[in-house]
Structures are given as structure tokens and as C-alpha cells.
Scaffold this active site. Structure first.
Site, PDB file in Angstrom:
ATOM      1  N   TYR A 272      41.855  25.907  47.783  1.00 40.65           N
ATOM      2  CA  TYR A 272      42.107  26.309  49.166  1.00 40.65           C
ATOM      3  C   TYR A 272      42.138  27.830  49.278  1.00 40.65           C
ATOM      4  O   TYR A 272      41.631  28.414  50.228  1.00 40.65           O
ATOM      5  CB  TYR A 272      43.432  25.718  49.669  1.00 40.65           C
ATOM      6  CG  TYR A 272      43.632  25.948  51.148  1.00 40.65           C
ATOM      7  CD1 TYR A 272      43.127  25.051  52.079  1.00 40.65           C
ATOM      8  CD2 TYR A 272      44.275  27.099  51.611  1.00 40.65           C
ATOM      9  CE1 TYR A 272      43.261  25.275  53.434  1.00 40.65           C
ATOM     10  CE2 TYR A 272      44.407  27.332  52.966  1.00 40.65           C
ATOM     11  CZ  TYR A 272      43.908  26.426  53.886  1.00 40.65           C
ATOM     12  OH  TYR A 272      44.031  26.656  55.228  1.00 40.65           O
TER      13      TYR A 272
ATOM     14  N   ASP B 221      24.620  43.154  64.935  1.00 39.17           N
ATOM     15  CA  ASP B 221      24.399  41.720  64.746  1.00 39.17           C
ATOM     16  C   ASP B 221      23.366  41.628  63.630  1.00 39.17           C
ATOM     17  O   ASP B 221      22.172  41.801  63.843  1.00 39.17           O
ATOM     18  CB  ASP B 221      23.906  41.034  66.018  1.00 39.17           C
ATOM     19  CG  ASP B 221      23.709  39.530  65.793  1.00 39.17           C
ATOM     20  OD1 ASP B 221      23.610  39.110  64.621  1.00 39.17           O
ATOM     21  OD2 ASP B 221      23.642  38.775  66.783  1.00 39.17           O
TER      22      ASP B 221
ATOM     23  N   PHE C  35      22.425  37.937  73.338  1.00 40.21           N
ATOM     24  CA  PHE C  35      22.174  36.686  72.623  1.00 40.21           C
ATOM     25  C   PHE C  35      23.194  35.676  73.148  1.00 40.21           C
ATOM     26  O   PHE C  35      24.327  36.034  73.445  1.00 40.21           O
ATOM     27  CB  PHE C  35      22.245  36.822  71.096  1.00 40.21           C
ATOM     28  CG  PHE C  35      21.897  35.495  70.467  1.00 40.21           C
ATOM     29  CD1 PHE C  35      20.598  35.021  70.521  1.00 40.21           C
ATOM     30  CD2 PHE C  35      22.877  34.683  69.918  1.00 40.21           C
ATOM     31  CE1 PHE C  35      20.280  33.753  70.043  1.00 40.21           C
ATOM     32  CE2 PHE C  35      22.568  33.423  69.436  1.00 40.21           C
ATOM     33  CZ  PHE C  35      21.263  32.955  69.492  1.00 40.21           C
ATOM     34  N   THR C  36      22.764  34.417  73.218  1.00 38.04           N
ATOM     35  CA  THR C  36      23.554  33.376  73.895  1.00 38.04           C
ATOM     36  C   THR C  36      25.022  33.316  73.433  1.00 38.04           C
ATOM     37  O   THR C  36      25.940  33.534  74.223  1.00 38.04           O
ATOM     38  CB  THR C  36      22.884  32.014  73.692  1.00 38.04           C
ATOM     39  OG1 THR C  36      22.671  31.810  72.290  1.00 38.04           O
ATOM     40  CG2 THR C  36      21.539  31.947  74.414  1.00 38.04           C
TER      41      THR C  36
ATOM     42  N   ARG D  65      13.486  29.396  75.598  1.00 34.52           N
ATOM     43  CA  ARG D  65      14.195  30.672  75.626  1.00 34.52           C
ATOM     44  C   ARG D  65      13.833  31.324  76.954  1.00 34.52           C
ATOM     45  O   ARG D  65      12.949  32.163  77.045  1.00 34.52           O
ATOM     46  CB  ARG D  65      13.792  31.572  74.452  1.00 34.52           C
ATOM     47  CG  ARG D  65      14.201  31.073  73.088  1.00 34.52           C
ATOM     48  CD  ARG D  65      15.624  31.365  72.654  1.00 34.52           C
ATOM     49  NE  ARG D  65      16.657  30.521  73.153  1.00 34.52           N
ATOM     50  CZ  ARG D  65      17.864  30.380  72.577  1.00 34.52           C
ATOM     51  NH1 ARG D  65      18.162  31.015  71.453  1.00 34.52           N
ATOM     52  NH2 ARG D  65      18.785  29.631  73.098  1.00 34.52           N
TER      53      ARG D  65
ATOM     54  N   LYS E 162      20.381  32.153  58.530  1.00 30.60           N
ATOM     55  CA  LYS E 162      19.008  32.619  58.730  1.00 30.60           C
ATOM     56  C   LYS E 162      18.474  33.279  57.456  1.00 30.60           C
ATOM     57  O   LYS E 162      18.027  32.588  56.553  1.00 30.60           O
ATOM     58  CB  LYS E 162      18.957  33.601  59.915  1.00 30.60           C
ATOM     59  CG  LYS E 162      18.935  32.926  61.269  1.00 30.60           C
ATOM     60  CD  LYS E 162      20.280  32.498  61.743  1.00 30.60           C
ATOM     61  CE  LYS E 162      20.306  32.075  63.189  1.00 30.60           C
ATOM     62  NZ  LYS E 162      21.623  31.583  63.592  1.00 30.60           N
TER      63      LYS E 162
ATOM     64  N   PHE F 122      22.049  25.422  77.601  1.00 27.51           N
ATOM     65  CA  PHE F 122      20.761  24.997  77.041  1.00 27.51           C
ATOM     66  C   PHE F 122      20.886  23.946  75.953  1.00 27.51           C
ATOM     67  O   PHE F 122      19.983  23.157  75.737  1.00 27.51           O
ATOM     68  CB  PHE F 122      19.985  26.215  76.507  1.00 27.51           C
ATOM     69  CG  PHE F 122      20.731  26.991  75.450  1.00 27.51           C
ATOM     70  CD1 PHE F 122      21.677  27.938  75.803  1.00 27.51           C
ATOM     71  CD2 PHE F 122      20.503  26.758  74.111  1.00 27.51           C
ATOM     72  CE1 PHE F 122      22.378  28.644  74.832  1.00 27.51           C
ATOM     73  CE2 PHE F 122      21.194  27.451  73.132  1.00 27.51           C
ATOM     74  CZ  PHE F 122      22.142  28.391  73.495  1.00 27.51           C
TER      75      PHE F 122
HETATM   76  N1  F0G Z   1      23.139  36.221  66.571  1.00 27.78           N
HETATM   77  C1  F0G Z   1      21.832  35.937  66.590  1.00 27.78           C
HETATM   78  C2  F0G Z   1      20.838  37.036  66.791  1.00 27.78           C
HETATM   79  C3  F0G Z   1      21.395  34.614  66.417  1.00 27.78           C
HETATM   80  O1  F0G Z   1      20.097  34.349  66.428  1.00 27.78           O
HETATM   81  C4  F0G Z   1      22.361  33.599  66.226  1.00 27.78           C
HETATM   82  C5  F0G Z   1      21.949  32.203  66.102  1.00 27.78           C
HETATM   83  C6  F0G Z   1      23.718  33.949  66.227  1.00 27.78           C
HETATM   84  C7  F0G Z   1      24.063  35.272  66.389  1.00 27.78           C
HETATM   85  C8  F0G Z   1      24.787  32.913  66.075  1.00 27.78           C
HETATM   86  O2  F0G Z   1      24.801  32.417  64.802  1.00 27.78           O
HETATM   87  O3  F0G Z   1      24.171  30.001  65.029  1.00 27.78           O
HETATM   88  O4  F0G Z   1      25.279  30.878  62.973  1.00 27.78           O
HETATM   89  O5  F0G Z   1      26.554  30.657  65.074  1.00 27.78           O
HETATM   90  N2  F0G Z   1      20.811  31.814  66.427  1.00 27.78           N
HETATM   91  C9  F0G Z   1      20.277  30.470  66.308  1.00 27.78           C
HETATM   92  C10 F0G Z   1      18.884  30.437  66.858  1.00 27.78           C
HETATM   93  C11 F0G Z   1      21.157  29.401  66.843  1.00 27.78           C
HETATM   94  O6  F0G Z   1      18.314  29.340  66.892  1.00 27.78           O
HETATM   95  O7  F0G Z   1      18.350  31.477  67.213  1.00 27.78           O
HETATM   96  P1  F0G Z   1      25.231  30.904  64.453  1.00 27.78           P
END
Ligand code: F0G
Length: 461
Positions: A75, A218, A127-128, A385, A261, A452
Site C-alpha cells: 500500500y 500539459d 482540452f476537454t 472533435r 499516451k 461527448f
Molecule cells: N491532456 C490531453 C492533451 C489529452 O489528450 C488527454 C486525454 C488528457 C489531458 C487527459 O488524460 O485521459 O489520461 O485522463 N486524451 C484522450 C484522447 C482521452 O483521446 O485524446 P486522461
């Protein structure tokens, strides 16, 4: 490392395979209808070639798989945490590591640690998940990317750059103390995987620091960005991706990173920073939202795989192959006259849905409709997108209407071969010939956050 002259030649061979299911058009028509015309709601087993995302969909190396067997599932104080910390120091150079289950976990920590309600958070395009966490923490997002980033066809080597005038104007307009920090995304996902130059990162850092504003990177696809700097910016050709990455980070104060990624892993992420107080603030929260500060929501084995993947990914030839795959698919489509965001970005090809389906207006979710049609046509899964991803303005409730209305053909790392990309290109080209038959969609279910992912649609007559 000696290379072939052709970066498309895979710098690995295949040890294990996963069969793909081929379905009929009738089957897919039914499947997509049941999924509310949202490719996120399809079952993965019904997909032939899955270009939904490059997130967590990567093939790990034998070295990463071997690392899983060394998971120390204690842990507290897992040895894999310390391996990860060392790899992060080597690749990124920040002083403190706070692990998180994935990128958005890290975004929550940074947003809560740094944003006071009412403060602005500028960034080079939204970013979303990043914007959602900033807004949930009471912040107001402001886009400070260069105008050309919103134009699919502006050919710039660093189309993800921050517009320094926009950043300066915001500082003048609201005052530096009303800016929580600036986020610099490298590469810029929503702009089509476009990179940011070292000169720009340096200039942003100077302007921010002169005004007492922190810079948060980021770093989700920072290794891809470093490779673009190596190949496109003067003075970097002889530096390694790792050296360039370290230099990029050196101009920033902190980072959030999705480990799903660049690191060729299936799960994981981290926040990092140099400031001791910020680290303390994030560590006091990570135990509430993610897990203990030495695992942050990851199993020990996942931290080991991520550490190993991180070191593997910042090898120059690994990135050369990665970018070559995106460019291969992109160039094939461009050559056939398919409207795509250019230059081709790092993690995939973004097709301009408005030009592809000129008869369908943005208000009828044209990119969403195109992604659904591509799936029906060929079993290839892409992601919207555009207006659906952009969501609503939290204050007015109006739909945000982004200039870029695209589907993303995202390339998972080490998963698909050149023949798969040929099949994808043929499918897109074939569908383009039938563009007159295109129909729009009506949204019939809209979730409150990040709509989305779960929104449902019906086809308009
Ligand atoms: N920042 C960027 C630029 C991203 O592309 C993503 C995730 C995140 C933050 C968040 O990271 O998914 O590990 O919580 N992008 C994915 C995509 C979901 O399909 O572009 P996460």
C-alpha cells in the site's frame, strides 16, 4: 541507434496478436443505432480498426510486460514508485512527482491546488478534461492559441504556439493576480496534434514569470512535441528527444501528464512540480481523490510499466516511427483530396467534417454524423472533435461552436500496420464519394459533464 532510412518500418516485431472481427454493414448499422450514433458507446469487439483514441490503447513492449511481474503491491512506499520517480526525473526533470490514475486525476489536483474561484486560466486551446477541471475549480478558461490554429489549412510548423499578444492582453485586462496559471499543451490535441516551438515555450515562460504567473505544461504528448522540435526548429537537429524534453520542462513550473499516451501504457498519469508548497498541497489531496502519494490510483505493476515505457518512448527512433505512421495515413488522404487539418499532427489525422459533408450544418453535429457513417461503412472507429466535444458555455448555457469541426483518426502506438492504414484511407476515400447522401443528427440525450462521451443521437430524415 542505427536506423533504416524508412521510419515507417516498425522498430519492433510482433510477439502476440489479437484477432479482429469483421462484421457486415447491416450489423454495424444496427450497432451504431443502438449506440446512439456515438462511437464511444460502441462495443469494442464490434470495431474492426479502432482509431477512437491513442489513449491507453498502445501495445506494451516485452520489457514493460516483464516489469509487470515486478509489481510491488505494498500500500505504501512501493519500490515501483521510486522507479517511476527516477524515470520522471530523467525524462522531465521536475523535483516532485505525484502519481495519479490518469491525466484527469492529475488535472484535478493541479486545478484545485492553484485556482482560486473567479481566476482566469489561459491555455493554448482547450482540452476537454483539462478545461472541465479548471471550471469545476472555479476557473475561467481563456483561449490564447495563435489564430492560425483554428484554421485547418494554415501551414505552420508550430501551429500550437501561444499567441503572446493574447496572453499579454489578458494580463492587462484582468491583472496578473487574477490569473491562476497558464496551461501550455504540447502537442495541442484539439488543434490536430500541433506542436509548440521551444522559442514559444521560452517566451511564454518569460512573460508569465515576469508577471508572477506559473506555467503548467500539459505534458501528455510532450515527447511527440520534442520530436517535432528536433525535426522542425533550428538548432535542435542534433539534440535527443530526451534532451529537448528536459529543456521544454525547464521553462515550466509544473506539469500534468496522461501516462496513457507517449509511455505506451494502458493506464496511469502524474502531476509534477518544482515548488515544495504546491507539492505539499497536491499530496494532501491525492490521498482523498486518487490513493496514497506513492501510488495515486495505480497498481505497483502499472507504475513499473509506465516508468519503463517512459524511458523507451523518448528514444528518437521510437518517435520517428510514431510520427511517420500519422504522416503516412495523413498524406495518403490529402493526396486523394480528403480535407484534413494540416500539417498532419503527432497522434493522428483530423478530417475536416464541414468540408467533407458540406450539406450538413454544424448544428446537426456534422462530425458526429461522419464518425458514425465511417463506422457503418467500414468498421473503422474514429472520434468526434467538434461541437459535441466543445460542450456548452457554463455561464450562458449556449453551445460552444468551435471553428474546427473534425473527426480524429487517432493512431494507437505499435498496434496497427501499414496495411491497416491503407484500409482506413480507402474507407475514408470511398465514403467521400458518397458525401451527397450525408444526413445530420439530433441530440436526444445530453449529459452534464463532458457530454461527448455519453451523448446519444438520432439520425435526421
Ligand atoms: N491532456 C490531453 C492533451 C489529452 O489528450 C488527454 C486525454 C488528457 C489531458 C487527459 O488524460 O485521459 O489520461 O485522463 N486524451 C484522450 C484522447 C482521452 O483521446 O485524446 P486522461
Amino acid at each position: 541507434m542505427a536506423l533504416t532510412n524508412n521510419p515507417m518500418a516498425e522498430p519492433y516485431k510482433i510477439k502476440m496478436v489479437e484477432p479482429l472481427k469483421i462484421t457486415t454493414k447491416e450489423y454495424r448499422e444496427k450497432a451504431v443505432k443502438e449506440a446512439g450514433y456515438n462511437t464511444f458507446l460502441l462495443r469494442s469487439e464490434d470495431v474492426y480498426i479502432d482509431l477512437l483514441t491513442d489513449s491507453g490503447t498502445n501495445a506494451m513492449s516485452e520489457n514493460q510486460w516483464a516489469g509487470l511481474m515486478l509489481g510491488d503491491e505494498a500500500y505504501a512506499g512501493s519500490k515501483n514508485y521510486y522507479v517511476l520517480e527516477e524515470a520522471m526525473h530523467e525524462c522531465f526533470g521536475y523535483k516532485h512527482l505525484v502519481p495519479a490514475h490518469q491525466g484527469r486525476g492529475a488535472e484535478q489536483l493541479v486545478s484545485k491546488a492553484l485556482i482560486k474561484p473567479g481566476q482566469y486560466v489561459p491555455g493554448n486551446m482547450y482540452f476537454t478534461t483539462t478545461r472541465e477541471h479548471q471550471e469545476l475549480a472555479g476557473g475561467k478558461f481563456r483561449d490564447v492559441i495563435i489564430d492560425e490554429a483554428h484554421d485547418p489549412y494554415a501551414l505552420l510548423p508550430f501551429k500550437g504556439n501561444v499567441d503572446l499578444n493574447k496572453f499579454e492582453d489578458l494580463i492587462k485586462e484582468v491583472g496578473a493576480k487574477n490569473i491562476a496559471y497558464i496551461t501550455v499543451g504540447v502537442t495541442v490535441n484539439m488543434a490536430g496534434g500541433q506542436p509548440v516551438s521551444m522559442a514559444n515555450i521560452k517566451a511564454v515562460s518569460k512573460m508569465a514569470h515576469e508577471n508572477g504567473i506559473k506555467v503548467v505544461l500539459d505534458a501528455t504528448r510532450a515527447m511527440e512535441n520534442a520530436y517535432f522540435i528536433k525535426t522542425r526548429e533550428e538548432g535542435y537537429a542534433n539534440k535527443s528527444v530526451k534532451e529537448i524534453l528536459r529543456e521544454m520542462c525547464s521553462y515550466t513550473d509544473a506539469a500534468t501528464c496522461s501516462g496513457k499516451k507517449d509511455f505506451h501504457t494502458n493506464i496511469g498519469g502524474f502531476a509534477a512540480c518544482n515548488d515544495d508548497d504546491m507539492a505539499t498541497a497536491m499530496r494532501s489531496m491525492v490521498v482523498v481523490y486518487e490513493g496514497l502519494q506513492t501510488y495515486g490510483g495505480m497498481a505497483g505493476r502499472d507504475m513499473e510499466a509506465m516508468a519503463r515505457g517512459m524511458l523507451e518512448a523518448c528514444q528518437d527512433h521510437v518517435m520517428a516511427h510514431r510520427i511517420a505512421q500519422s504522416e503516412y495515413l495523413g498524406n495518403k488522404l490529402i493526396k486523394a483530396g480528403i480535407p484534413c487539418i494540416q500539417p498532419i499532427g503527432g497522434h493522428g489525422v483530423f478530417v475536416d467534417a464541414r468540408k467533407f459533408y458540406p450539406n450538413v450544418p454544424q448544428e446537426q453535429y456534422v462530425a458526429q454524423s461522419l464518425a458514425a457513417d465511417l463506422y457503418v461503412h467500414s468498421g473503422v472507429r474514429a472520434m468526434e472533435r467538434g461541437i459535441v466535444s466543445a460542450g456548452r458555455n457554463h455561464e450562458t448555457g449556449e453551445e460552444n461552436k468551435p471553428k474546427l469541426e473534425t473527426i480524429r483518426l487517432t493512431i494507437p502506438r505499435r498496434v496497427y500496420t501499414q496495411s491497416h492504414f491503407d484500409v482506413v484511407a480507402d474507407a475514408v476515400i470511398d465514403l467521400y464519394r458518397e458525401r451527397d447522401k450525408a444526413k445530420g443528427l439530433k441530440m436526444v440525450y445530453e449529459p452534464k459533464y463532458l457530454r461527448f462521451f455519453q451523448a446519444r443521437f438520432e439520425k435526421l430524415p
